[in-house]
Write a protein that holds these residues in place. Structure first.
Motif, PDB file in Angstrom:
ATOM      1  N   THR A   1     -46.175  11.888  44.089  1.00 45.16           N
ATOM      2  CA  THR A   1     -46.289  10.826  43.672  1.00 45.16           C
ATOM      3  C   THR A   1     -45.117   9.949  43.743  1.00 45.16           C
ATOM      4  OG1 THR A   1     -47.764  11.464  42.023  1.00 45.16           O
ATOM      5  CG2 THR A   1     -46.954   9.314  41.490  1.00 45.16           C
ATOM      6  N   THR A   2     -43.933  10.345  43.400  1.00 42.57           N
ATOM      7  CA  THR A   2     -42.815   9.632  43.792  1.00 42.57           C
ATOM      8  C   THR A   2     -42.702   9.266  45.111  1.00 42.57           C
ATOM      9  OG1 THR A   2     -41.808  11.121  41.997  1.00 42.57           O
ATOM     10  CG2 THR A   2     -40.226   9.800  43.354  1.00 42.57           C
ATOM     11  N   ILE A   3     -42.796   9.964  45.954  1.00 47.30           N
ATOM     12  CA  ILE A   3     -42.701   9.815  47.296  1.00 47.30           C
ATOM     13  C   ILE A   3     -43.608   8.579  47.632  1.00 47.30           C
ATOM     14  CG2 ILE A   3     -43.196  10.771  49.925  1.00 47.30           C
ATOM     15  CD1 ILE A   3     -41.894  13.426  48.869  1.00 47.30           C
ATOM     16  N   LEU A   4     -45.052   8.913  47.387  1.00 41.54           N
ATOM     17  CA  LEU A   4     -46.074   7.648  47.421  1.00 41.54           C
ATOM     18  C   LEU A   4     -45.688   6.598  47.102  1.00 41.54           C
ATOM     19  CD1 LEU A   4     -48.902   6.804  48.274  1.00 41.54           C
ATOM     20  CD2 LEU A   4     -49.649   7.786  45.983  1.00 41.54           C
TER      21      LEU A   4
ATOM     22  N   ARG B   1     -50.075  28.436  34.560  1.00 46.15           N
ATOM     23  CA  ARG B   1     -48.967  28.461  35.460  1.00 46.15           C
ATOM     24  C   ARG B   1     -49.262  27.567  36.897  1.00 46.15           C
ATOM     25  NH1 ARG B   1     -45.469  34.025  36.067  1.00 46.15           N
ATOM     26  NH2 ARG B   1     -44.642  34.117  34.012  1.00 46.15           N
ATOM     27  N   CYS B   2     -50.595  27.799  37.283  1.00 46.25           N
ATOM     28  CA  CYS B   2     -50.985  26.908  38.496  1.00 46.25           C
ATOM     29  C   CYS B   2     -50.964  25.533  38.177  1.00 46.25           C
ATOM     30  CB  CYS B   2     -52.466  27.278  38.987  1.00 46.25           C
ATOM     31  SG  CYS B   2     -52.815  26.614  40.560  1.00 46.25           S
ATOM     32  N   MET B   3     -51.302  25.066  36.861  1.00 48.33           N
ATOM     33  CA  MET B   3     -51.322  23.648  36.340  1.00 48.33           C
ATOM     34  C   MET B   3     -49.905  23.323  36.326  1.00 48.33           C
ATOM     35  SD  MET B   3     -52.973  20.861  35.308  1.00 48.33           S
ATOM     36  CE  MET B   3     -54.776  21.492  35.133  1.00 48.33           C
ATOM     37  N   VAL B   4     -48.980  23.954  36.077  1.00 46.38           N
ATOM     38  CA  VAL B   4     -47.543  23.534  35.993  1.00 46.38           C
ATOM     39  C   VAL B   4     -47.008  23.418  37.352  1.00 46.38           C
ATOM     40  CG1 VAL B   4     -45.462  24.361  35.511  1.00 46.38           C
ATOM     41  CG2 VAL B   4     -46.933  24.712  33.716  1.00 46.38           C
ATOM     42  N   VAL B   5     -47.595  24.541  38.278  1.00 45.01           N
ATOM     43  CA  VAL B   5     -46.954  23.943  40.037  1.00 45.01           C
ATOM     44  C   VAL B   5     -47.682  22.826  40.199  1.00 45.01           C
ATOM     45  CG1 VAL B   5     -47.260  25.032  42.005  1.00 45.01           C
ATOM     46  CG2 VAL B   5     -46.593  26.344  40.233  1.00 45.01           C
ATOM     47  N   SER B   6     -49.036  22.382  40.041  1.00 41.21           N
ATOM     48  CA  SER B   6     -49.664  21.313  40.439  1.00 41.21           C
ATOM     49  C   SER B   6     -48.905  19.943  39.471  1.00 41.21           C
ATOM     50  CB  SER B   6     -51.214  21.336  40.047  1.00 41.21           C
ATOM     51  OG  SER B   6     -51.907  22.221  40.594  1.00 41.21           O
ATOM     52  N   ILE B   7     -48.687  20.161  38.533  1.00 44.54           N
ATOM     53  CA  ILE B   7     -48.031  18.816  37.803  1.00 44.54           C
ATOM     54  C   ILE B   7     -46.744  18.496  38.491  1.00 44.54           C
ATOM     55  CG2 ILE B   7     -47.078  18.163  35.547  1.00 44.54           C
ATOM     56  CD1 ILE B   7     -49.288  19.508  34.197  1.00 44.54           C
ATOM     57  N   CYS B   8     -45.899  19.534  38.613  1.00 50.93           N
ATOM     58  CA  CYS B   8     -44.663  19.178  39.374  1.00 50.93           C
ATOM     59  C   CYS B   8     -44.612  18.846  40.915  1.00 50.93           C
ATOM     60  CB  CYS B   8     -43.721  20.750  39.588  1.00 50.93           C
ATOM     61  SG  CYS B   8     -43.280  21.321  37.907  1.00 50.93           S
ATOM     62  N   CYS B   9     -45.557  19.465  41.606  1.00 51.72           N
ATOM     63  CA  CYS B   9     -45.676  19.031  43.007  1.00 51.72           C
ATOM     64  C   CYS B   9     -46.419  17.656  42.851  1.00 51.72           C
ATOM     65  CB  CYS B   9     -46.751  19.936  43.572  1.00 51.72           C
ATOM     66  SG  CYS B   9     -45.763  21.529  44.101  1.00 51.72           S
TER      67      CYS B   9
ATOM     68  N   GLY C   1     -45.769  17.670  49.637  1.00 51.12           N
ATOM     69  CA  GLY C   1     -46.089  18.639  48.131  1.00 51.12           C
ATOM     70  C   GLY C   1     -46.864  19.988  48.507  1.00 51.12           C
ATOM     71  N   ILE C   2     -47.410  20.114  49.750  1.00 50.25           N
ATOM     72  CA  ILE C   2     -48.014  21.060  50.180  1.00 50.25           C
ATOM     73  C   ILE C   2     -47.021  22.553  50.188  1.00 50.25           C
ATOM     74  CG2 ILE C   2     -49.489  22.400  51.892  1.00 50.25           C
ATOM     75  CD1 ILE C   2     -50.788  19.821  52.324  1.00 50.25           C
ATOM     76  N   ILE C   3     -46.040  22.261  50.699  1.00 53.89           N
ATOM     77  CA  ILE C   3     -45.136  23.437  51.063  1.00 53.89           C
ATOM     78  C   ILE C   3     -44.489  24.326  49.693  1.00 53.89           C
ATOM     79  CG2 ILE C   3     -42.999  24.074  52.136  1.00 53.89           C
ATOM     80  CD1 ILE C   3     -43.681  21.867  54.254  1.00 53.89           C
ATOM     81  N   PRO C   4     -43.906  23.366  48.876  1.00 53.69           N
ATOM     82  CA  PRO C   4     -43.454  23.829  47.677  1.00 53.69           C
ATOM     83  C   PRO C   4     -44.778  24.344  46.812  1.00 53.69           C
ATOM     84  CG  PRO C   4     -43.291  21.517  47.547  1.00 53.69           C
ATOM     85  CD  PRO C   4     -43.554  21.840  48.946  1.00 53.69           C
ATOM     86  N   SER C   5     -45.843  23.639  46.773  1.00 51.75           N
ATOM     87  CA  SER C   5     -47.155  24.216  45.922  1.00 51.75           C
ATOM     88  C   SER C   5     -47.605  25.785  46.571  1.00 51.75           C
ATOM     89  CB  SER C   5     -48.277  23.313  46.245  1.00 51.75           C
ATOM     90  OG  SER C   5     -49.356  23.606  45.687  1.00 51.75           O
ATOM     91  N   TYR C   6     -47.311  25.969  47.958  1.00 55.47           N
ATOM     92  CA  TYR C   6     -47.750  27.244  48.268  1.00 55.47           C
ATOM     93  C   TYR C   6     -47.019  28.188  48.059  1.00 55.47           C
ATOM     94  CZ  TYR C   6     -48.353  31.169  51.267  1.00 55.47           C
ATOM     95  OH  TYR C   6     -48.593  32.356  51.814  1.00 55.47           O
TER      96      TYR C   6
END
Length: 149
Positions: free
Chosen positions: A22-25, A9-17, A47-52
């Protein structure tokens, strides 16, 4: 929840964030020709806020009010460290690739960012799992049951 499920699940969150940041970058650095370092700093911060919130609620099933001292601050410190390291690397890559095509830079800049966060992901997962979002009640219940005759 078993550790493997939390890690997935943490990996899914990381991939989505990561897709989000990356899109923003790419939009900022390539589309708007913003300095790559600044673009990375903005992208990672976004990306930090939705990740948290996704990690806290979906991965570690934490509900209720967040603890600033035990959860929010350490989470941000880890992510700010990643932001600093990735921004330095992205800035270096951005400077080195200034004359490259937009398509090539659209691969090189996120690759620099992903390199840093790929390494940091493993460290971050264990810190989140063992310290920040650690389920103290479950541990205490397990210890209590082991102590009983």
């Amino acid at each position: 929840m078993p550790m493997l499920k939390r890690a997935a699940r943490c990996m899914v969150v990381s991939i989505c964030c990561t897709i989000f940041s990356t899109t923003i970058l790419i939009v900022l650095a390539v589309g708007f020709r913003m300095d790559a370092g600044y673009a990375n700093a903005i992208a990672v911060t976004c990306g930090i806020i939705p990740s948290y919130f996704a990690n806290r609620s979906w991965v570690w099933d934490r509900r209720g009010k967040s603890s600033v001292g035990r959860e929010v601050a350490p989470f941000w410190v880890m992510n700010i460290a990643g932001l600093i390291i990735s921004t330095v690397l992205v800035a270096l890559v951005g400077h080195a690739t200034t004359d490259w095509s937009a398509a090539t830079r659209s691969v090189a800049l996120p690759a620099a960012n992903l390199t840093v966060f790929g390494v940091l992901w493993v460290i971050q997962f264990f810190v989140l799992d063992r310290y920040i979002f650690h389920d103290r009640a479950r541990v205490l219940a397990t210890v209590s049951s082991l102590e009983q005759p």
